[in-house]
Design an enzyme around this catalytic site. Structure first.
Site, PDB file in Angstrom:
ATOM      1  N   LYS A   1       0.815  -1.211   0.000  1.00  0.00           N
ATOM      2  CA  LYS A   1       0.000   0.000   0.000  1.00  0.00           C
ATOM      3  C   LYS A   1       0.854   1.269   0.000  1.00  0.00           C
ATOM      4  O   LYS A   1       2.033   1.256   0.331  1.00  0.00           O
ATOM      5  CB  LYS A   1      -0.988  -0.021   1.165  1.00  0.00           C
ATOM      6  CG  LYS A   1      -2.098  -1.047   0.924  1.00  0.00           C
ATOM      7  CD  LYS A   1      -3.257  -0.924   1.869  1.00  0.00           C
ATOM      8  CE  LYS A   1      -4.396  -1.861   1.428  1.00  0.00           C
ATOM      9  NZ  LYS A   1      -5.510  -1.863   2.372  1.00  0.00           N
TER      10      LYS A   1
ATOM     11  N   ARG B   1      -3.192 -10.443   4.834  1.00  0.00           N
ATOM     12  CA  ARG B   1      -3.524 -10.462   3.407  1.00  0.00           C
ATOM     13  C   ARG B   1      -2.312  -9.966   2.625  1.00  0.00           C
ATOM     14  O   ARG B   1      -1.817  -8.861   2.888  1.00  0.00           O
ATOM     15  CB  ARG B   1      -4.745  -9.579   3.154  1.00  0.00           C
ATOM     16  CG  ARG B   1      -5.302  -9.616   1.741  1.00  0.00           C
ATOM     17  CD  ARG B   1      -6.589  -8.796   1.660  1.00  0.00           C
ATOM     18  NE  ARG B   1      -7.190  -8.843   0.340  1.00  0.00           N
ATOM     19  CZ  ARG B   1      -6.920  -7.997  -0.645  1.00  0.00           C
ATOM     20  NH1 ARG B   1      -6.035  -7.019  -0.453  1.00  0.00           N
ATOM     21  NH2 ARG B   1      -7.518  -8.108  -1.817  1.00  0.00           N
TER      22      ARG B   1
END
Length: 336
Positions: free
Chosen positions: A278, A313
């Protein structure tokens, strides 16, 4: 004034006699941090806490065959042309082959998404999203892979097609607020769910997100959504919660959540953390290329394991499973 109890999680074999086990996992705690809105946090021994600590200490039942006494990795399979770090890389037979590879690398669950949730992403029409995801799920099952599969969608029709094709879990980044038919579908199918916090939708969530207290606001949202889901027939022992790092949150919001992740054990369900590749990792580590953020992603994941987070994840499954195996052996004193 509502009080929130955050366990100060520790790991390792040097465990005091009065330590309390955390969520049936590898962590334990002797102290809790009491949080209240508009008041400074206070740390006290857990034995002196008058609040209900049962949600922190109760075991978490297995979900879709995953047990929470050890960290688990959810492999990401985006079958989209425009996801932020791997858009267009996986489709058709190639997507199924990538899923097989992630299972070989140690993924305990495969998360398949057909609609990008990157900031600014447009909504995908239902037939297109089904066309991207259901055939891939069917192909994975046809390849003999029985690893649990989650469908990453906000839409009931997409989830229904995915479950028909062999998916097991529904993972909704909108926290089951986008499509009113999705929660009843999951209840009818007895499908476990992942409920995530996001402020706004992907098209707008990056536009100046604001909170009164990001940690407590996200916690309250997830608590209320879990209660709403149980009211609709989804039992708590089939729910996983995700604080939604990066979804309608600034860099400061993300780091505030990561710093006190263990608060979310108070929800009484397993915690899913999705930080892989991210933007905030690129900002903090000065890595503009999302595909090169694997090491930073692993670093955040290991810090989360130290707070007892059960499910990570990840795009780079092999990096994560190798790092977690060594973390367990050297920090948590557990063999893989």
């Amino acid at each position: 004034m509502t009080q929130y109890f955050r366990p100060l999680v520790q790991v390792g074999s040097a465990r005091p006699d009065d330590a309390q086990a955390l969520a049936g996992g590898w962590g334990w705690f002797t102290h809790v941090e009491i949080l209240e809105r508009d008041r400074a946090p206070v740390v006290i021994p857990a034995t002196q806490c008058d609040g209900d600590l049962a949600p922190l200490t109760s075991d978490r039942p297995a979900i879709a065959g995953l047990h929470w006494d050890r960290p688990q990795v959810m492999g990401i399979l985006n079958v989209t042309p425009d996801s932020f770090s791997d858009g267009g890389q996986h489709s058709g037979e190639g997507a199924a082959a990538h899923a097989v590879q992630m299972v070989r690398e140690g993924a305990a669950m495969i998360d398949i998404g057909g609609e990008s949730t990157r900031p600014g992403a447009a909504t995908v029409e239902v037939p297109d999203e089904i066309g991207r995801t259901a055939p891939v799920i069917a192909a994975i099952r046809a390849a003999g892979i029985d690893t649990p599969i989650s469908i990453d969608t906000r839409k009931a029709a997409v989830a229904a097609a995915a479950l028909d094709a062999g998916a097991d879990v529904v993972n909704d980044v909108a926290g089951f607020t986008y499509d009113a038919e999705l929660a009843p579908l999951c209840a009818d199918r007895a499908a476990p769910v992942c409920v995530m916090h996001a402020q706004g939708d992907p098209a707008t969530m990056h536009h100046d997100p604001r909170y009164d207290d990001v940690l407590l606001d996200v916690y309250d949202f997830l608590r209320d959504r879990i209660n709403a889901l149980t009211d609709q027939g989804i039992s708590r022992d089939r729910i996983i919660a995700d604080p939604g790092i990066g979804f309608g949150k600034t860099l400061d919001h993300n780091t505030a959540l990561l710093n006190r992740l263990s608060l979310f054990h108070g929800l009484g369900v397993p915690i899913l953390l999705g930080v892989s590749r991210k933007r905030f990792i690129g900002t903090l580590a000065d890595v503009p290329d999302a595909s090169q953020r694997g090491p930073g992603s692993v670093g955040v994941a290991l810090a989360a394991l130290g707070q007892g987070v059960q499910l990570i994840r990840a795009h780079d499954v092999a990096l994560h499973t190798q790092a977690i195996a060594l973390w367990r052996a050297s920090v948590a004193h557990q063999a893989s």
